[in-house]
Write a protein that holds these residues in place. Structure first.
Motif, short mmCIF file in Angstrom:
data_model
loop_
_atom_site.label_atom_id
_atom_site.label_comp_id
_atom_site.label_asym_id
_atom_site.label_seq_id
_atom_site.Cartn_x
_atom_site.Cartn_y
_atom_site.Cartn_z
N ILE A 230 -59.16 -24.40 65.78
CA ILE A 230 -58.95 -22.96 65.55
C ILE A 230 -59.65 -22.60 64.23
O ILE A 230 -59.52 -23.32 63.23
N PHE A 231 -60.38 -21.49 64.27
CA PHE A 231 -61.03 -20.98 63.05
C PHE A 231 -60.44 -19.61 62.76
O PHE A 231 -60.42 -18.74 63.64
N TYR A 232 -60.01 -19.41 61.53
CA TYR A 232 -59.34 -18.16 61.15
C TYR A 232 -60.14 -17.48 60.06
O TYR A 232 -60.39 -18.08 58.99
N SER A 233 -60.57 -16.21 60.30
CA SER A 233 -61.37 -15.52 59.27
C SER A 233 -60.68 -14.25 58.76
O SER A 233 -61.34 -13.37 58.20
N GLY A 234 -59.36 -14.18 58.93
CA GLY A 234 -58.60 -13.04 58.38
C GLY A 234 -58.08 -13.37 56.98
O GLY A 234 -58.38 -14.43 56.42
N PRO A 235 -57.27 -12.47 56.42
CA PRO A 235 -56.74 -12.71 55.07
C PRO A 235 -55.79 -13.93 55.05
O PRO A 235 -54.92 -14.05 55.91
N ILE A 236 -55.95 -14.78 54.06
CA ILE A 236 -55.17 -16.04 54.03
C ILE A 236 -53.68 -15.76 53.85
O ILE A 236 -52.84 -16.44 54.45
N GLU A 248 -45.21 -11.45 44.30
CA GLU A 248 -46.56 -11.46 43.70
C GLU A 248 -47.58 -11.29 44.81
O GLU A 248 -48.02 -12.26 45.41
N LYS A 249 -47.94 -10.05 45.05
CA LYS A 249 -48.88 -9.78 46.15
C LYS A 249 -50.30 -10.19 45.77
O LYS A 249 -50.74 -9.97 44.65
N LEU A 250 -50.98 -10.81 46.72
CA LEU A 250 -52.40 -11.09 46.52
C LEU A 250 -53.13 -9.75 46.60
O LEU A 250 -53.02 -9.04 47.59
N GLU A 251 -53.88 -9.41 45.55
CA GLU A 251 -54.44 -8.05 45.50
C GLU A 251 -55.86 -7.98 46.07
O GLU A 251 -56.66 -8.90 45.88
N TYR A 252 -56.12 -6.87 46.75
CA TYR A 252 -57.46 -6.56 47.24
C TYR A 252 -57.76 -5.12 46.85
O TYR A 252 -56.85 -4.30 46.76
N PRO A 312 -58.31 -4.67 53.43
CA PRO A 312 -58.71 -5.47 52.26
C PRO A 312 -60.22 -5.73 52.26
O PRO A 312 -60.74 -6.32 53.18
N TYR A 313 -60.92 -5.25 51.24
CA TYR A 313 -62.38 -5.48 51.17
C TYR A 313 -62.76 -6.44 50.05
O TYR A 313 -63.48 -7.39 50.28
N TYR A 314 -62.28 -6.16 48.84
CA TYR A 314 -62.70 -6.99 47.71
C TYR A 314 -61.50 -7.74 47.13
O TYR A 314 -60.54 -7.11 46.70
N PRO A 315 -61.57 -9.08 47.10
CA PRO A 315 -60.53 -9.80 46.36
C PRO A 315 -60.60 -9.42 44.89
O PRO A 315 -61.70 -9.19 44.37
N VAL A 316 -59.44 -9.31 44.25
CA VAL A 316 -59.43 -8.99 42.81
C VAL A 316 -59.32 -10.32 42.06
O VAL A 316 -58.25 -10.92 41.96
N LEU A 317 -60.48 -10.78 41.58
CA LEU A 317 -60.52 -12.16 41.06
C LEU A 317 -60.06 -12.21 39.61
O LEU A 317 -60.86 -12.07 38.71
N ASN A 318 -58.77 -12.39 39.42
CA ASN A 318 -58.26 -12.65 38.08
C ASN A 318 -57.34 -13.87 38.15
O ASN A 318 -57.04 -14.37 39.24
N ASP A 319 -56.91 -14.36 37.00
CA ASP A 319 -56.13 -15.61 36.97
C ASP A 319 -54.90 -15.53 37.83
O ASP A 319 -54.54 -16.46 38.56
N LEU A 322 -55.82 -15.71 41.52
CA LEU A 322 -56.37 -17.02 41.89
C LEU A 322 -55.27 -18.07 41.97
O LEU A 322 -55.32 -18.97 42.80
N LYS A 323 -54.24 -17.91 41.11
CA LYS A 323 -53.10 -18.85 41.17
C LYS A 323 -52.35 -18.70 42.50
O LYS A 323 -51.98 -19.69 43.13
N ILE A 324 -52.13 -17.44 42.90
CA ILE A 324 -51.43 -17.22 44.18
C ILE A 324 -52.28 -17.77 45.32
O ILE A 324 -51.77 -18.46 46.22
N TYR A 325 -53.58 -17.48 45.27
CA TYR A 325 -54.47 -17.98 46.33
C TYR A 325 -54.39 -19.51 46.42
O TYR A 325 -54.34 -20.07 47.53
N GLU A 326 -54.38 -20.19 45.27
CA GLU A 326 -54.32 -21.66 45.26
C GLU A 326 -53.11 -22.18 46.02
O GLU A 326 -53.18 -23.20 46.71
N ARG A 327 -51.99 -21.46 45.92
CA ARG A 327 -50.77 -21.90 46.63
C ARG A 327 -50.99 -21.83 48.13
O ARG A 327 -50.61 -22.73 48.88
N TYR A 328 -51.64 -20.74 48.59
CA TYR A 328 -51.93 -20.64 50.03
C TYR A 328 -52.92 -21.73 50.45
O TYR A 328 -52.80 -22.31 51.52
N LYS A 329 -53.89 -21.97 49.58
CA LYS A 329 -54.90 -22.97 49.92
C LYS A 329 -54.24 -24.36 50.09
O LYS A 329 -54.55 -25.10 51.03
N GLN A 330 -53.32 -24.67 49.17
CA GLN A 330 -52.60 -25.94 49.28
C GLN A 330 -51.88 -26.02 50.62
O GLN A 330 -51.86 -27.04 51.30
#
Ligand SMILES: Cc1cc2nc3c(=O)[nH]c(=O)nc-3n(C[C@H](O)[C@H](O)[C@H](O)COP(=O)(O)OP(=O)(O)OC[C@H]3O[C@@H](n4cnc5c(N)ncnc54)[C@H](O)[C@@H]3O)c2cc1C
Length: 376
Positions: A230-236, A248-252, A312-319, A322-330
């Motif tokens: 399965i390949f998923y290309s939506g918001p993580i 802590e919402k992941l912001e876009y 959601p178009y642009y991820p808001v890349l701040n610390d 990125l910390k919240i994203y890392e948790r999803y990535k894990q």
């Protein structure tokens, strides 16, 4: 439907993977929640007979030979070197900042690289290690250009003033020491003849590919069978049901695209005019008929307002994000059969060429049919 491969999203990421697997004789099912293919690159002919992009102007540019070869298999491309002008103090000036920009704004006659460097040197404010976006811009171009071109534009774009953003966000602003007024400097800069949607139709026309539009994966996932991959290309964050986002919402950032028909042949002299000042709320006006020199009696312009709400178009890349994203990535490591691909699933800003590159790389690393791979 029985399929070997399930793909969520029919944008660049999903379509490339579908094309690749279909050519490995795999049956592919794509689910797309919108009513069209192409993701954010989707374009169509509007009521004035003009090819316009639903989600903002898309200019293809790349230095990557593999990506360039690949996209040339699915579209004929014509050269298009994108230019942008900005309306500043009632004047139209080219961006990125180059000699012509400074000459026009300050009524100067700088004529070569040395003089331009000297002008910047005389105006910039030295910061050894800029601590934020404001210092980064002041360090490059000084106070007047900062006020006129960057301060309010950044606020409109990100809802934050440059001083509230990391230096790295604005450190990358290009400043040219010559007269080069091209927006990009990549080796290949082009647009597909007939538009991007045609390119996607060509990518997806293999008989092994089935696309179900208007189908949100999360509405149907319990009724789907089993798939090899399965390949998923939506918001993580959506994939994991926003489990780390309760507080802590992941912001876009999103954009409101507001089209208007204008009853004359042309509205503005260039495809894109940016409005960096406070006098209007929108960031830019795109007049699509300039792309490919289209002919029509009336014209369509689209004003772009950047907002927090909406798609959601642009991820808001701040610390923080990125910390919240890392948790999803894990968390994604616990799903070895599901591959997160593309912009929203990686919480990264990918240009189109990077999205193609990412999808091709994911395919190469995931496909286990190495002997077959050599054939396509
Ligand atoms: C305003 C704007 C302007 C841009 N301009 C340029 C440009 O000039 N040049 C450039 O190189 N790049 C540009 N880009 C970037 C370009 O759009 C991306 O590189 C590209 O769209 C990424 O493709 P993708 O497949 O990763 O994501 P997307 O295009 O976002 O595709 C993801 C798809 O998945 C679908 N989906 C999501 N969740 C679900 C679900 N639950 N069920 C079913 N389907 C789902 C979505 O509807 C979407 O169609 C721009 C982007 C934006 C937002």
């Amino acid at each position: 439907m029985d399929a070997d491969i399930l793909i969520i999203g029919a944008g660049i990421s999903g379509s490339v993977l579908a094309e690749r697997y279909a050519n490995l004789d795999k049956k592919v099912l794509i689910l797309e929640k919108r009513n069209h293919i192409g993701g954010n690159c989707y374009d169509f002919i509007d009521e004035n007979g003009i090819l316009i992009s639903k989600y903002g102007a898309h200019l293809f540019h790349t230095n990557d030979e593999e990506v360039w070869d690949y996209v040339n298999r699915f579209a004929i491309w014509y050269p298009w070197e994108h230019k942008v002008i900005a309306k500043v103090d009632g004047q139209l000036v080219p961006i990125p900042i180059n000699i012509a920009t400074v000459n026009k704004l300050f009524n100067l006659s700088i004529s070569n690289e040395e003089e331009m460097k000297q002008w910047l040197e005389d105006n910039r404010i030295n910061y050894e290690n800029p601590k934020n976006g404001e210092e980064a811009v002041l360090n490059k171009v000084g106070k007047i250009l900062y006020e006129k071109m960057f301060k309010h534009y950044t606020k409109k774009q990100w809802n934050k003033y440059p001083e509230e953003l990391a230096a790295s966000v604005l450190n990358r602003i290009p400043v040219r020491h010559d007269f080069d007024d091209r927006y990009f400097s990549d080796k290949y800069q082009a647009l597909p003849v007939g538009g991007y949607t045609k390119l996607f139709e060509n990518l997806l026309k293999h008989p092994n590919i089935t696309v179900h539009l208007n189908t949100d994966y999360f509405d149907v996932k319990d009724s789907l069978g089993n798939f090899e991959k399965i390949f998923y290309s939506g918001p993580i964050d959506r994939f994991f049901d926003f489990k780390y986002s309760a507080s802590e919402k992941l912001e876009y950032r999103s954009i409101n695209f507001v089209p208007e028909t204008i009853d004359k042949e042309f509205y503005q002299e260039n495809s894109v005019v940016n409005y960096p000042g406070q006098e209007v709320d929108f960031t830019r006006i795109v007049e699509y008929k300039h792309f490919g020199n289209q002919k029509s009696k009336k014209t369509t312009i689209v004003k772009e307002y950047t907002t927090d709400e909406g798609e959601p178009y642009y991820p808001v890349l701040n610390d923080r994000n990125l910390k919240i994203y890392e948790r999803y990535k894990q968390e994604s490591v616990n799903h070895p059969n599901i591959h997160f691909v593309g912009r929203l699933a990686n919480y990264k800003y990918f240009n189109m060429d990077e999205a193609f590159k990412n999808a091709l790389a994911v395919f190469k690393s995931v496909a286990t049919y190495q002997s077959e791979l050599a054939k396509i």
